[in-house]
Write an enzyme that holds these catalytic residues in place. Structure first.
Site, short mmCIF file in Angstrom:
data_model
loop_
_atom_site.label_atom_id
_atom_site.label_comp_id
_atom_site.label_asym_id
_atom_site.label_seq_id
_atom_site.Cartn_x
_atom_site.Cartn_y
_atom_site.Cartn_z
N GLY A 94 7.16 -7.59 2.18
CA GLY A 94 7.21 -7.69 3.66
C GLY A 94 8.49 -8.31 4.22
N GLY A 137 3.25 -1.41 1.56
CA GLY A 137 2.42 -2.36 2.40
C GLY A 137 2.67 -1.58 3.84
N GLY A 138 3.68 -2.17 4.46
CA GLY A 138 4.34 -1.99 5.69
C GLY A 138 4.55 -0.42 6.08
N SER A 168 8.67 -3.81 -0.09
CA SER A 168 9.38 -3.12 0.81
C SER A 168 10.06 -1.70 0.56
CB SER A 168 10.72 -3.76 1.07
OG SER A 168 10.35 -5.24 1.64
N HIS A 183 -3.07 -9.77 -5.56
CA HIS A 183 -2.12 -9.66 -4.63
C HIS A 183 -1.33 -11.02 -4.46
CE1 HIS A 183 0.34 -8.77 -1.34
NE2 HIS A 183 0.31 -7.49 -1.70
N ASN A 229 -1.16 -0.12 0.90
CA ASN A 229 -1.94 -1.55 1.25
C ASN A 229 -1.98 -1.81 2.65
OD1 ASN A 229 -3.01 -4.24 1.29
ND2 ASN A 229 -1.25 -4.99 0.36
N TRP A 230 -2.84 -1.51 3.31
CA TRP A 230 -2.99 -1.53 4.71
C TRP A 230 -2.85 -3.32 5.24
CZ3 TRP A 230 -6.78 2.15 7.76
CH2 TRP A 230 -6.60 3.35 7.33
N LYS A 231 -3.21 -4.00 4.22
CA LYS A 231 -3.46 -5.43 4.70
C LYS A 231 -4.30 -5.77 5.70
CE LYS A 231 1.43 -6.22 3.04
NZ LYS A 231 2.12 -7.22 2.49
N GLU A 262 -0.42 -12.42 -1.82
CA GLU A 262 -0.98 -13.15 -0.92
C GLU A 262 -2.13 -13.75 -0.99
OE1 GLU A 262 -0.38 -9.75 1.87
OE2 GLU A 262 1.61 -9.90 1.95
N GLU A 285 5.33 -6.67 -8.29
CA GLU A 285 5.44 -6.87 -6.65
C GLU A 285 6.30 -8.21 -6.74
OE1 GLU A 285 2.99 -4.56 -3.76
OE2 GLU A 285 1.89 -6.26 -4.28
C1 PEP Z 1 2.29 -5.12 -0.44
O1 PEP Z 1 1.67 -5.80 0.51
O2 PEP Z 1 1.59 -4.76 -1.36
C2 PEP Z 1 3.74 -4.55 -0.10
C3 PEP Z 1 4.49 -4.27 -1.39
O3 PEP Z 1 4.18 -5.05 1.00
P1 PEP Z 1 5.54 -4.41 1.85
O4 PEP Z 1 5.67 -2.77 1.50
O5 PEP Z 1 5.37 -4.16 3.21
O6 PEP Z 1 6.61 -5.11 1.13
#
Ligand code: PEP
Length: 248
Positions: free
Chosen positions: A173, A233-234, A212, A95, A10-12, A97, A167
């Site tokens: 994040g 994500g990251g 994470s 998601h 997930n590039w966000k 967010e 999640e």
């Molecule tokens: C996400 O945005 O779905 C996510 C899991 O982010 P991160 O891996 O950065 O925690």
């Protein structure tokens, strides 16, 4: 038959043409695996770049949200059919967010799943509790309610295409990952809840973990019995890290 793992990046709201191209080319160069499906969910403007670079490779692509509407006067919205024109195979829905910053409700999220299914795109339903909800012992209640909305309103053929992503909001994040046991406990709970609805579906459904995930913790998380892969994500914006996670 051993179930394939699924890893989705997930590039966000991150990326630009130059860095995306380098990242996508590194993914294309990865030897394809019959053990893991890999995809990236990217900002809308970069979907065509993914299509240009990833077409014909083993890596899929998709979006991070979709409209509940099919077409019409909905300024700023993007329909599932439009995503399908760019050969998207996945779309994230619900998601945390989007739930937090855009007030998305469970019923709106289910409508988005229906639109994705209508266009033949696999919806990835994200569920998860906040730190306060976990601390007050409400994890199962929260994720159970989020999942139940989908189980109650979707048809069997729609549920058959659903991917579930657990999640925990406190792990997204933040660098704080759920322990293997914490994640496994919630995954087992979610799978059991699906099984109460349809036992066969529960065995087949991919339930992936996000929060994470990195190259050091992915192997242990993905080897837990009810964790079928990851939503990353990251670390999905760094080719070496993302490839190491896919390999895990
Ligand atoms: C996400 O945005 O779905 C996510 C899991 O982010 P991160 O891996 O950065 O925690």
């Amino acid at each position: 038959m051993v179930k394939k793992k699924l890893v989705i990046g997930n590039w966000k709201m991150q990326g630009d043409f130059v860095s995306n191209a380098a990242l996508l080319q590194a993914l294309v160069a990865r030897p394809s695996s019959d053990q893991t499906d890999v995809a990236v969910c990217v900002p809308y403007p970069y979907i065509s770049q993914c299509q240009a670079i990833l077409a014909g490779s083993s890596v899929g692509w998709g979006a991070q949200d979709v409209s509940v509407h099919r077409q019409g006067a909905f300024t700023g919205e993007v329909s599932a059919a439009m995503l399908r024109e760019f050969a998207c195979t996945y779309v994230l829905v619900g998601h945390s967010e989007r739930r937090a910053y855009h007030g998305e409700s469970d019923s709106l999220i289910v409508s988005k799943i229906i639109e994705a299914c209508f266009a033949g795109i696999t919806p990835v339903l994200c569920v998860g509790e906040t730190a306060a909800q976990r601390e007050s012992g409400q994890t199962q209640l929260v994720v159970g309610t989020q999942l139940q909305a989908a189980l109650a309103q979707l048809q069997p053929e729609q549920l058959a295409h659903l991917v579930l992503a657990y999640e925990p909001v406190w792990a997204i994040g933040t660098g704080k990952t759920a322990s293997n046991e914490q994640a496994q406990d919630v995954h087992a709970f979610l799978r059991q809840k699906v099984a109460q609805h349809d036992a066969d579906l529960a065995c087949k459904m991919n339930i992936i973990y996000g929060g994470s995930v990195n190259r050091d913790n992915a192997g242990a998380l993905f080897s837990m019995p009810d964790i079928d892969g990851g939503l990353v994500g990251g670390a999905s914006r760094k080719a070496d890290d993302f490839l190491a996670i896919c390999h895990a």
